[in-house]
Design a protein around this motif. Sequence first.
Motif, PDB file in Angstrom:
ATOM      1  N   MET A  29      14.180 -12.829 -55.634  1.00  0.00           N
ATOM      2  CA  MET A  29      12.721 -12.509 -56.027  1.00  0.00           C
ATOM      3  C   MET A  29      12.338 -11.188 -55.414  1.00  0.00           C
ATOM      4  SD  MET A  29      10.747 -15.838 -55.247  1.00  0.00           S
ATOM      5  CE  MET A  29       9.327 -15.355 -55.563  1.00  0.00           C
ATOM      6  N   GLY A  30      13.397 -10.315 -54.796  1.00  0.00           N
ATOM      7  CA  GLY A  30      13.194  -8.991 -54.169  1.00  0.00           C
ATOM      8  C   GLY A  30      12.555  -8.838 -52.947  1.00  0.00           C
ATOM      9  N   LYS A  31      12.601  -9.872 -52.160  1.00  0.00           N
ATOM     10  CA  LYS A  31      11.819 -10.007 -50.813  1.00  0.00           C
ATOM     11  C   LYS A  31      13.081  -9.786 -49.935  1.00  0.00           C
ATOM     12  CE  LYS A  31       7.806 -12.605 -52.104  1.00  0.00           C
ATOM     13  NZ  LYS A  31       7.136 -13.773 -51.992  1.00  0.00           N
ATOM     14  N   CYS A  32      13.143  -8.567 -49.375  1.00  0.00           N
ATOM     15  CA  CYS A  32      14.317  -8.327 -48.286  1.00  0.00           C
ATOM     16  C   CYS A  32      13.999  -7.100 -47.703  1.00  0.00           C
ATOM     17  CB  CYS A  32      15.572  -7.943 -49.196  1.00  0.00           C
ATOM     18  SG  CYS A  32      16.772  -6.767 -48.391  1.00  0.00           S
ATOM     19  N   SER A  33      14.137  -7.247 -46.177  1.00  0.00           N
ATOM     20  CA  SER A  33      13.731  -6.028 -45.377  1.00  0.00           C
ATOM     21  C   SER A  33      14.948  -5.547 -44.442  1.00  0.00           C
ATOM     22  CB  SER A  33      12.721  -6.485 -44.610  1.00  0.00           C
ATOM     23  OG  SER A  33      12.075  -5.726 -43.315  1.00  0.00           O
ATOM     24  N   ILE A  34      14.996  -4.244 -44.376  1.00  0.00           N
ATOM     25  CA  ILE A  34      16.104  -3.620 -43.990  1.00  0.00           C
ATOM     26  C   ILE A  34      15.732  -2.940 -42.514  1.00  0.00           C
ATOM     27  CG2 ILE A  34      18.099  -3.800 -45.395  1.00  0.00           C
ATOM     28  CD1 ILE A  34      17.006  -0.802 -46.143  1.00  0.00           C
ATOM     29  N   LYS A  35      14.241  -3.321 -42.184  1.00  0.00           N
ATOM     30  CA  LYS A  35      13.484  -2.367 -41.304  1.00  0.00           C
ATOM     31  C   LYS A  35      14.273  -2.199 -39.833  1.00  0.00           C
ATOM     32  CE  LYS A  35       8.933  -1.268 -40.110  1.00  0.00           C
ATOM     33  NZ  LYS A  35       7.509  -1.415 -40.547  1.00  0.00           N
ATOM     34  N   GLU A  36      15.040  -3.252 -39.388  1.00  0.00           N
ATOM     35  CA  GLU A  36      15.653  -3.468 -38.120  1.00  0.00           C
ATOM     36  C   GLU A  36      17.010  -3.705 -38.213  1.00  0.00           C
ATOM     37  OE1 GLU A  36      13.585  -5.863 -35.364  1.00  0.00           O
ATOM     38  OE2 GLU A  36      11.675  -4.942 -35.754  1.00  0.00           O
ATOM     39  N   ALA A  37      17.871  -3.332 -39.456  1.00  0.00           N
ATOM     40  CA  ALA A  37      18.945  -3.746 -39.585  1.00  0.00           C
ATOM     41  C   ALA A  37      20.037  -2.701 -39.312  1.00  0.00           C
ATOM     42  CB  ALA A  37      19.106  -3.932 -41.135  1.00  0.00           C
TER      43      ALA A  37
END
Length: 115
Positions: free
Chosen positions: A1-9
Amino acid sequence: MGKCSIKEAYVRIENGQVYVCNMNITPYEKGNIFNKDPLRPKRLLLHKSEINKLAAQTAQQGYTVVPLQVYLNGSLIKMEIGLARGKKLYDKRQDIAKKDQRREAEKEFKVRNLY
């Protein structure tokens, strides 16, 4: 669904394997109890020579590997990673000073426009 976060990855290299940690992939809404933990470490597939090169570069003090972008390529999910160096103390001080100056200018501008 395109919901992914790499903010703190960040990317970690262990035993010749590469893992991305703290990358949040939202569970499928219509899934059931078998959905995986959204913050679990995910293994990245790289060639052995690429892994060795990254391991040698991250062995230097202050360097880390971070994800830059996640995208779809056909049915595959790909991740662009990059080698990054942390800021020096004087760089942080300069950024904090710039933020304070900008904040003060915005506050002053706001006060002037009220009258």
